[in-house]
Design a protein around this motif. Sequence first.
Motif, short mmCIF file in Angstrom:
data_model
loop_
_atom_site.label_atom_id
_atom_site.label_comp_id
_atom_site.label_asym_id
_atom_site.label_seq_id
_atom_site.Cartn_x
_atom_site.Cartn_y
_atom_site.Cartn_z
N GLY A 150 -10.95 4.46 16.73
CA GLY A 150 -12.23 4.43 17.41
C GLY A 150 -13.13 5.57 16.95
N PRO A 151 -14.33 5.65 17.52
CA PRO A 151 -15.25 6.73 17.17
C PRO A 151 -14.69 8.12 17.45
CG PRO A 151 -16.40 4.97 18.33
CD PRO A 151 -14.94 4.68 18.44
N ASP A 152 -13.69 8.20 18.32
CA ASP A 152 -13.06 9.49 18.62
C ASP A 152 -11.97 9.84 17.62
OD1 ASP A 152 -11.20 7.60 19.31
OD2 ASP A 152 -10.91 8.30 21.37
N GLY A 153 -11.75 8.97 16.62
CA GLY A 153 -10.76 9.25 15.61
C GLY A 153 -9.34 8.90 16.00
N LEU A 154 -9.17 8.20 17.12
CA LEU A 154 -7.83 7.89 17.61
C LEU A 154 -7.58 6.38 17.60
CD1 LEU A 154 -7.61 10.25 20.72
CD2 LEU A 154 -6.59 10.64 18.46
N TYR A 155 -6.34 6.01 17.29
CA TYR A 155 -5.90 4.63 17.46
C TYR A 155 -5.41 4.45 18.89
CZ TYR A 155 -6.01 3.98 12.38
OH TYR A 155 -6.41 3.87 11.07
N ASP A 156 -5.38 3.21 19.34
CA ASP A 156 -4.96 2.96 20.72
C ASP A 156 -3.56 3.50 21.01
OD1 ASP A 156 -3.63 1.11 19.15
OD2 ASP A 156 -4.35 -0.66 20.23
N VAL A 157 -2.64 3.42 20.02
CA VAL A 157 -1.27 3.87 20.25
C VAL A 157 -1.16 5.38 20.37
CG1 VAL A 157 -0.24 1.85 19.15
CG2 VAL A 157 -0.79 3.86 17.76
N GLN A 158 -2.23 6.10 20.05
CA GLN A 158 -2.22 7.55 20.19
C GLN A 158 -2.66 7.99 21.58
OE1 GLN A 158 -4.63 8.01 16.33
NE2 GLN A 158 -3.42 9.89 16.37
N LYS A 159 -3.10 7.04 22.38
CA LYS A 159 -3.64 7.37 23.69
C LYS A 159 -2.63 7.04 24.78
CE LYS A 159 -8.28 6.19 22.02
NZ LYS A 159 -9.49 5.35 22.24
N ASP A 160 -2.80 7.68 25.91
CA ASP A 160 -1.94 7.39 27.05
C ASP A 160 -2.24 6.00 27.60
OD1 ASP A 160 -0.81 9.91 26.89
OD2 ASP A 160 -2.27 10.81 28.25
N GLY A 161 -1.23 5.36 28.14
CA GLY A 161 -1.43 4.03 28.70
C GLY A 161 -1.05 2.94 27.72
N ASP A 162 -1.25 1.70 28.15
CA ASP A 162 -0.84 0.55 27.36
C ASP A 162 -2.02 -0.31 26.92
OD1 ASP A 162 1.91 1.16 27.65
OD2 ASP A 162 1.88 0.30 29.68
N VAL A 163 -3.21 0.28 26.87
CA VAL A 163 -4.40 -0.47 26.46
C VAL A 163 -4.33 -0.79 24.97
CG1 VAL A 163 -6.91 -0.43 26.23
CG2 VAL A 163 -5.82 0.56 28.25
N VAL A 164 -4.48 -2.06 24.63
CA VAL A 164 -4.52 -2.49 23.23
C VAL A 164 -5.98 -2.68 22.84
CG1 VAL A 164 -3.85 -4.27 21.58
CG2 VAL A 164 -2.29 -3.62 23.42
N ASP A 165 -6.44 -1.92 21.87
CA ASP A 165 -7.86 -1.95 21.52
C ASP A 165 -8.03 -1.74 20.02
OD1 ASP A 165 -10.51 -2.25 22.05
OD2 ASP A 165 -10.77 -0.36 23.12
N LEU A 166 -9.08 -2.32 19.48
CA LEU A 166 -9.44 -2.18 18.07
C LEU A 166 -8.32 -2.66 17.15
CD1 LEU A 166 -11.33 1.24 18.13
CD2 LEU A 166 -12.32 -1.06 17.92
N ARG A 167 -7.62 -3.68 17.59
CA ARG A 167 -6.65 -4.36 16.72
C ARG A 167 -6.56 -5.81 17.18
NH1 ARG A 167 -2.21 -1.67 15.66
NH2 ARG A 167 -2.86 0.32 16.56
#
Length: 277
Positions: A150-167
């Motif tokens: 994302g614009p923050d430089g992070l993939y969804d799997v790098q974030k807390d939680g189970d949100v699937v995004d940008l894939r």
Amino acid sequence: MDFNESNATEAVLDSFSKIEDKRLKQIMNSLITHLHQVVKEVEPTEDEWMKAIMFLTKTGQKCDDRRQEFILLSDVLGVSMLLDAINNRKSKDETETTVLGPFHAPSPTVTNGENIAKSVVGDNCIVSGNIMNTDKNPISGASIEVWQSGPDGLYDVQKDGDVVDLRATLSSLKDGSYLFRTVKPQYYPIPVDGPVGDLLNNLDRHPYRPAHIHFMVKADGYKDLVTHVFIDGDKYLESDTVFAVKKSLIRQLDEGFDEDNNQKCYNLNFDIIMEKN
């Protein structure tokens, strides 16, 4: 036989003499020969060797089901791209390959035209193109898996939680075309909170990757393709920390307008040519 500096390599190689698996024997012989040569050339102290062992230990400890630090290490040492080049030599004008990267994960199936940016806010972007063979004939029904940060430089799997995004995974249409909506990709740093980040810092290397979107394309009768599309003009194109940029994969990001959603957007076109099995 007395094991000493002069006969060490020979002794270890001799211990492999009864290996029945010829490929395994070839790999182990080469590995030991070169590893011993490095030790003889560098002459590391026991303390330095223990630091190397602890580095590999920490690399393994950093791995889990959401992060693969060893892939990251392979990437920054250029091994991943060397393997990619050896195993994906092209004979015609097929789309070139790049590394899978450490952030590939299962993705939801979407329809053509859908927005894969579910909870991320950024500059709107339409990505489109055609899947075709080397004769420029369309390939319908190809599976197109995409993922990006994302614009923050992070993939969804790098974030807390189970949100699937940008894939997401979609299929090419009858005419070979595909289209999905997302946010404009941006350059980002690879994770630096582990041993690989410490290594880059000690080597005085930056951790950044140029803006890109990952693609994995599969179609019956064709070789699976793992590649990226890179954005022209990105300041890290010439110094990608994982050495994955290829000129043939760089595309222009054009300003445009999304008629269906009545909003400004960027347009990114990426045609893909598949290689037959």
